[in-house]
Design a protein around this motif. Structure first.
Motif, PDB file in Angstrom:
ATOM      1  N   ASP A 122       0.797  -1.100  -0.154  1.00 22.96           N
ATOM      2  CA  ASP A 122      -0.010  -0.057  -0.108  1.00 22.96           C
ATOM      3  C   ASP A 122       0.805   1.303   0.004  1.00 22.96           C
ATOM      4  O   ASP A 122       0.285   2.206  -0.657  1.00 22.96           O
ATOM      5  N   ALA A 123       2.054   1.308   0.802  1.00 25.26           N
ATOM      6  CA  ALA A 123       2.680   2.528   0.970  1.00 25.26           C
ATOM      7  C   ALA A 123       3.467   2.655  -0.407  1.00 25.26           C
ATOM      8  O   ALA A 123       3.549   3.933  -0.988  1.00 25.26           O
ATOM      9  N   TYR A 125       2.319   1.801  -3.506  1.00 25.23           N
ATOM     10  CA  TYR A 125       1.274   2.151  -4.199  1.00 25.23           C
ATOM     11  C   TYR A 125       0.830   3.558  -3.967  1.00 25.23           C
ATOM     12  O   TYR A 125       0.533   4.414  -4.964  1.00 25.23           O
ATOM     13  N   ALA A 126       0.703   4.038  -2.805  1.00 22.37           N
ATOM     14  CA  ALA A 126       0.500   5.510  -2.420  1.00 22.37           C
ATOM     15  C   ALA A 126       1.587   6.316  -3.191  1.00 22.37           C
ATOM     16  O   ALA A 126       1.343   7.560  -3.451  1.00 22.37           O
ATOM     17  N   ALA A 127       2.878   6.005  -2.702  1.00 22.29           N
ATOM     18  CA  ALA A 127       3.977   6.744  -3.292  1.00 22.29           C
ATOM     19  C   ALA A 127       3.890   6.936  -4.673  1.00 22.29           C
ATOM     20  O   ALA A 127       4.180   8.146  -5.129  1.00 22.29           O
ATOM     21  N   ARG A 129       1.406   6.869  -6.777  1.00 22.98           N
ATOM     22  CA  ARG A 129       0.255   7.967  -7.108  1.00 22.98           C
ATOM     23  C   ARG A 129       0.626   9.257  -6.850  1.00 22.98           C
ATOM     24  O   ARG A 129       0.374  10.153  -7.650  1.00 22.98           O
ATOM     25  N   ILE A 130       1.223   9.477  -5.840  1.00 24.71           N
ATOM     26  CA  ILE A 130       1.513  10.821  -5.457  1.00 24.71           C
ATOM     27  C   ILE A 130       2.650  11.496  -6.308  1.00 24.71           C
ATOM     28  O   ILE A 130       2.561  12.796  -6.664  1.00 24.71           O
ATOM     29  N   LYS A 139      -0.731  -1.542  -7.862  1.00 21.10           N
ATOM     30  CA  LYS A 139      -2.105  -1.858  -8.037  1.00 21.10           C
ATOM     31  C   LYS A 139      -2.626  -3.308  -8.143  1.00 21.10           C
ATOM     32  O   LYS A 139      -3.080  -3.597  -7.293  1.00 21.10           O
ATOM     33  N   ARG A 142      -1.653  -5.132  -4.958  1.00 16.06           N
ATOM     34  CA  ARG A 142      -2.135  -4.785  -3.673  1.00 16.06           C
ATOM     35  C   ARG A 142      -3.707  -5.639  -3.913  1.00 16.06           C
ATOM     36  O   ARG A 142      -4.245  -5.904  -2.807  1.00 16.06           O
TER      37      ARG A 142
END
Length: 165
Positions: A122-123, A125-127, A129-130, A139, A142
């Motif tokens: 998740d971390a 994936y979030a990084a 996307r940001i 993704k 995940r």
């Protein structure tokens, strides 16, 4: 006298409204109100940015950890089902109930190993996307890890329901 004063008020107010026609602003469109300009097309999209191979390896490693935790979970599940089945009618805080709760906690510990790896995915994936980097691999990993953990959650919830809590 009071009535005369009151009757003069509307006359004075109407007199204030009357003025020469040239004193009012025009209601025609002003040049600033006219639509002008040109539409510039959006800039072309940049070419697909390749995913960093190190990130892909890290994601694959984390997904392998989730799958290993699931294998451990599956290996323990049968034994835990037997223990909980034997303790299903046992009184709360009895020996059988306590052994079943410990077995359930052991099964939950196997699930938590996969959840730690899922949090790392998740971390990433979030990084991604940001930062605007491609996140398709993260993704997909995940979603796969979420499906595994969700299935484990259902098993644990079902086993907990069998015990008199």
């Amino acid at each position: 006298m009071n009535r005369q004063l009151v009757s003069l008020i509307p006359v004075m107010l109407l007199g204030a409204c009357a003025s020469a026609p040239g004193d009012y602003p025009s209601l025609a469109r002003r040049p600033i109100e006219r639509v002008t300009g040109t539409l510039t097309p959006p800039p072309p999209q940049p070419a697909a940015i390749p995913v960093d191979p190190a990130v892909v390896r890290q994601i694959d490693s984390l997904l392998a950890r989730v799958r290993a935790a699931d294998a451990k979970f599956q290996a323990r599940e049968g034994r835990v089902r037997q223990i909980i089945g034997a303790a299903a009618s046992a009184a709360r805080a009895s020996e059988a109930w306590s052994v079943a709760m410990i077995a359930l906690a052991d099964l939950d510990a196997a699930r938590s190993e996969g959840m730690v790896a899922l949090a790392d995915i998740d971390a990433i994936y979030a990084a991604s996307r940001i930062e605007g980097e491609p996140a398709s691999e993260a993704k997909a990993a995940r979603e796969a890890a979420n499906a595994i953990v969700a299935a484990q959650d259902k098993v644990i919830a079902g086993l907990q329901a069998q015990l008199v809590l």
